[in-house]
Design an enzyme around this catalytic site. Structure first.
Site, PDB file in Angstrom:
ATOM      1  N   TYR A  63       0.856  -1.158   0.034  1.00 39.99           N
ATOM      2  CA  TYR A  63       0.098  -0.019   0.012  1.00 39.99           C
ATOM      3  C   TYR A  63       0.898   1.417   0.085  1.00 39.99           C
ATOM      4  O   TYR A  63       1.605   1.589   0.947  1.00 39.99           O
ATOM      5  CB  TYR A  63      -0.902  -0.094   1.406  1.00 39.99           C
ATOM      6  CG  TYR A  63      -1.964  -1.207   1.114  1.00 39.99           C
ATOM      7  CD1 TYR A  63      -2.126  -1.983   0.364  1.00 39.99           C
ATOM      8  CD2 TYR A  63      -2.265  -1.404   2.797  1.00 39.99           C
ATOM      9  CE1 TYR A  63      -3.018  -3.032   0.472  1.00 39.99           C
ATOM     10  CE2 TYR A  63      -3.043  -2.442   2.689  1.00 39.99           C
ATOM     11  CZ  TYR A  63      -3.611  -3.330   1.647  1.00 39.99           C
ATOM     12  OH  TYR A  63      -4.529  -4.233   1.817  1.00 39.99           O
ATOM     13  N   HIS A 131      -0.074 -12.239   1.505  1.00 38.23           N
ATOM     14  CA  HIS A 131      -1.136 -11.316   0.846  1.00 38.23           C
ATOM     15  C   HIS A 131      -1.735 -12.193  -0.415  1.00 38.23           C
ATOM     16  O   HIS A 131      -3.122 -12.017  -0.389  1.00 38.23           O
ATOM     17  CB  HIS A 131      -0.483 -10.069   0.378  1.00 38.23           C
ATOM     18  CG  HIS A 131      -1.365  -8.860   0.369  1.00 38.23           C
ATOM     19  ND1 HIS A 131      -0.818  -7.487   0.012  1.00 38.23           N
ATOM     20  CD2 HIS A 131      -2.765  -8.809   0.263  1.00 38.23           C
ATOM     21  CE1 HIS A 131      -2.057  -6.900  -0.361  1.00 38.23           C
ATOM     22  NE2 HIS A 131      -3.173  -7.532   0.001  1.00 38.23           N
ATOM     23  N   SER A 210     -13.018  -5.338   1.943  1.00 35.28           N
ATOM     24  CA  SER A 210     -14.014  -4.777   0.942  1.00 35.28           C
ATOM     25  C   SER A 210     -15.338  -5.022   1.656  1.00 35.28           C
ATOM     26  O   SER A 210     -16.120  -5.803   0.666  1.00 35.28           O
ATOM     27  CB  SER A 210     -13.706  -5.062  -0.290  1.00 35.28           C
ATOM     28  OG  SER A 210     -12.539  -4.683  -0.712  1.00 35.28           O
ATOM     29  N   PRO A 211     -15.742  -5.052   2.868  1.00 41.49           N
ATOM     30  CA  PRO A 211     -17.031  -5.656   2.994  1.00 41.49           C
ATOM     31  C   PRO A 211     -18.260  -4.596   2.540  1.00 41.49           C
ATOM     32  O   PRO A 211     -19.384  -5.033   2.592  1.00 41.49           O
ATOM     33  CB  PRO A 211     -17.146  -5.562   4.596  1.00 41.49           C
ATOM     34  CG  PRO A 211     -16.182  -4.451   4.965  1.00 41.49           C
ATOM     35  CD  PRO A 211     -15.028  -4.627   3.997  1.00 41.49           C
ATOM     36  N   LEU A 212     -17.769  -3.499   1.922  1.00 41.28           N
ATOM     37  CA  LEU A 212     -18.694  -2.558   1.295  1.00 41.28           C
ATOM     38  C   LEU A 212     -18.528  -2.484   0.085  1.00 41.28           C
ATOM     39  O   LEU A 212     -19.013  -1.714  -1.010  1.00 41.28           O
ATOM     40  CB  LEU A 212     -18.551  -1.152   1.869  1.00 41.28           C
ATOM     41  CG  LEU A 212     -18.876  -0.862   3.513  1.00 41.28           C
ATOM     42  CD1 LEU A 212     -18.704   0.404   3.884  1.00 41.28           C
ATOM     43  CD2 LEU A 212     -20.405  -1.460   3.649  1.00 41.28           C
ATOM     44  N   GLY A 213     -18.143  -3.738  -0.610  1.00 41.19           N
ATOM     45  CA  GLY A 213     -17.783  -3.582  -2.047  1.00 41.19           C
ATOM     46  C   GLY A 213     -16.891  -2.559  -2.511  1.00 41.19           C
ATOM     47  O   GLY A 213     -17.393  -2.109  -3.754  1.00 41.19           O
ATOM     48  N   ARG A 214     -16.008  -2.135  -2.167  1.00 43.58           N
ATOM     49  CA  ARG A 214     -15.299  -0.990  -2.543  1.00 43.58           C
ATOM     50  C   ARG A 214     -15.981   0.293  -2.520  1.00 43.58           C
ATOM     51  O   ARG A 214     -15.783   1.218  -3.428  1.00 43.58           O
ATOM     52  CB  ARG A 214     -14.468  -1.570  -3.720  1.00 43.58           C
ATOM     53  CG  ARG A 214     -13.388  -2.236  -3.515  1.00 43.58           C
ATOM     54  CD  ARG A 214     -13.020  -2.757  -4.838  1.00 43.58           C
ATOM     55  NE  ARG A 214     -11.749  -3.597  -4.632  1.00 43.58           N
ATOM     56  CZ  ARG A 214     -12.019  -4.891  -4.398  1.00 43.58           C
ATOM     57  NH1 ARG A 214     -13.307  -5.477  -4.343  1.00 43.58           N
ATOM     58  NH2 ARG A 214     -11.101  -5.967  -4.053  1.00 43.58           N
ATOM     59  N   PHE A 216     -19.392   0.311  -3.216  1.00 43.90           N
ATOM     60  CA  PHE A 216     -20.622   0.096  -4.105  1.00 43.90           C
ATOM     61  C   PHE A 216     -21.722   0.226  -3.166  1.00 43.90           C
ATOM     62  O   PHE A 216     -22.659   0.534  -3.551  1.00 43.90           O
ATOM     63  CB  PHE A 216     -20.566  -0.831  -5.153  1.00 43.90           C
ATOM     64  CG  PHE A 216     -21.227  -0.808  -6.325  1.00 43.90           C
ATOM     65  CD1 PHE A 216     -20.527  -0.828  -7.514  1.00 43.90           C
ATOM     66  CD2 PHE A 216     -22.696  -0.704  -6.514  1.00 43.90           C
ATOM     67  CE1 PHE A 216     -21.226  -0.362  -8.740  1.00 43.90           C
ATOM     68  CE2 PHE A 216     -23.339  -0.416  -7.623  1.00 43.90           C
ATOM     69  CZ  PHE A 216     -22.545  -0.356  -8.612  1.00 43.90           C
TER      70      PHE A 216
END
Length: 340
Positions: A63, A131, A210-214, A216
């Site tokens: 990152y 990773h 990404s539990p929020l779909g990045r 979306f």
């Protein structure tokens, strides 16, 4: 749903693992991939997370090509004994673009761990993840080197990211694995096929990224990528562009309906669903939504106090099968690709 400042509850990362808040913080976006960052606001968000009981902070050496670990170092120094630092090796960035390769080479692992320790300014990494998996390197060899790091006192606990159930079992036989991390959300449920059952069987915690779909699932995107800045990686992700984006935007309607019933946001409903999977599958689930804004952080934390009804869960159940587009343009390094 109120955003009042209650501290979140805690859980454990596997048998004998560290106790952490039931929701962590994904720190990738502070340095990379999602447009420019207000560093002062990001530092304020980190402190707000800590005050709210968030103790698991997730970063990686790729990152910002090390910049994310360096940015987090002062925050970790201020709270060292009260936070769990998770970082990763295995994705090698060529430059400041998303272009990368995967390495599980033993010498690389040793060098990457030492470099992360230096950037983080710590003597030990609490949770060290592979990773991405390189199938060309025997898994037992890579995990064996990670076990050496534990024996040397450089790492406390081991984790794996984007592995199959069979790979998780194989790795855990070499050295105890305390957490497995993969994408898991209302839009991405491939993990339920093999790795979630394996983790539950072995008593290993699951850390959904990404539990929020990045973003979306937060409902903040129009059905085109016109508004995305040039340095936002989502303009290259299949789910965010063209007809796929239009299809996926339509799938948000039941989430919005449920959110209205709870006086909540779509993001809170999406996170509440992820948290509910701990009950469904019988394992600790610690999602790590990322944000650089204090307001979003408090919104996300409030999701831990939402309970969805059976009727609401039934409305959400079919969404993942209807999502258009893959998670990445190239899925070759993901667990689902190795299971097909």
């Amino acid at each position: 749903m109120s955003n009042h400042d209650e501290r979140i509850t805690t859980t454990h990362l596997a048998n004998g693992g560290p106790e952490v808040g039931v929701q962590g913080l994904g720190c990738m976006g502070i340095s990379d991939f999602y447009g420019d960052t207000d560093e002062a606001a990001a530092r304020e968000t980190l402190e707000a997370a800590f005050e709210a009981g968030v103790t698991l902070y997730d970063t990686a050496d790729m990152y910002g090509r090390g910049a994310n670990e360096e940015f987090l170092a002062p925050f970790f120094a201020a709270h060292r004994d009260e936070v769990t630092i998770a970082t990763k090796y295995g994705v090698v960035r060529f430059d400041d673009t998303p272009n990368s390769t995967v390495s599980n080479d033993p010498d690389y692992i040793r060098q990457a761990a030492d470099a992360s320790l230096r950037r983080l300014g710590v003597d030990v990494i609490d949770l060290y993840y592979m990773h991405r998996r390189d199938p060309q390197v025997p898994l037992a060899e890579s995990v064996g080197v990670m076990a050496e790091l534990v024996q040397q006192g450089k790492v406390r606990y081991l984790g794996l990211s984007e592995v199959t159930g069979a790979e998780l079992r194989e790795a855990n036989a070499v050295h105890p694995i305390h957490a497995v991390q993969s994408e898991w959300s209302l839009f991405s449920r491939d993990v339920e096929y093999s790795v979630v059952p394996a983790a539950a069987e072995l008593g290993i915690a699951f850390v959904p990224y990404s539990p929020l779909g990045r973003g979306f699932l937060a409902g903040t995107f129009a059905d085109s990528n016109a508004a995305m800045p040039a340095n936002d990686v989502r303009q290259y992700l299949p789910r965010f562009v063209g007809d796929n984006a239009k299809t996926n935007t339509a799938l948000l309607e039941p989430i919005r309906t449920i959110a209205a019933h709870h006086t909540a946001t779509p993001a809170q409903i999406a996170l509440a669903w992820v948290h509910h999977q701990a009950q469904v599958h019988g394992l600790p689930v610690v999602p790590i939504p990322g944000t650089r804004k204090r307001s979003r952080l408090l919104e996300n934390i409030a999701a831990t106090r939402i309970t969805l009804t059976d009727e609401e869960l039934a409305l959400l159940e079919p969404l993942a099968e209807q999502v258009a587009g893959e998670r990445y343009p190239d899925m070759s390094s993901t667990a689902v690709a190795r299971e097909q």
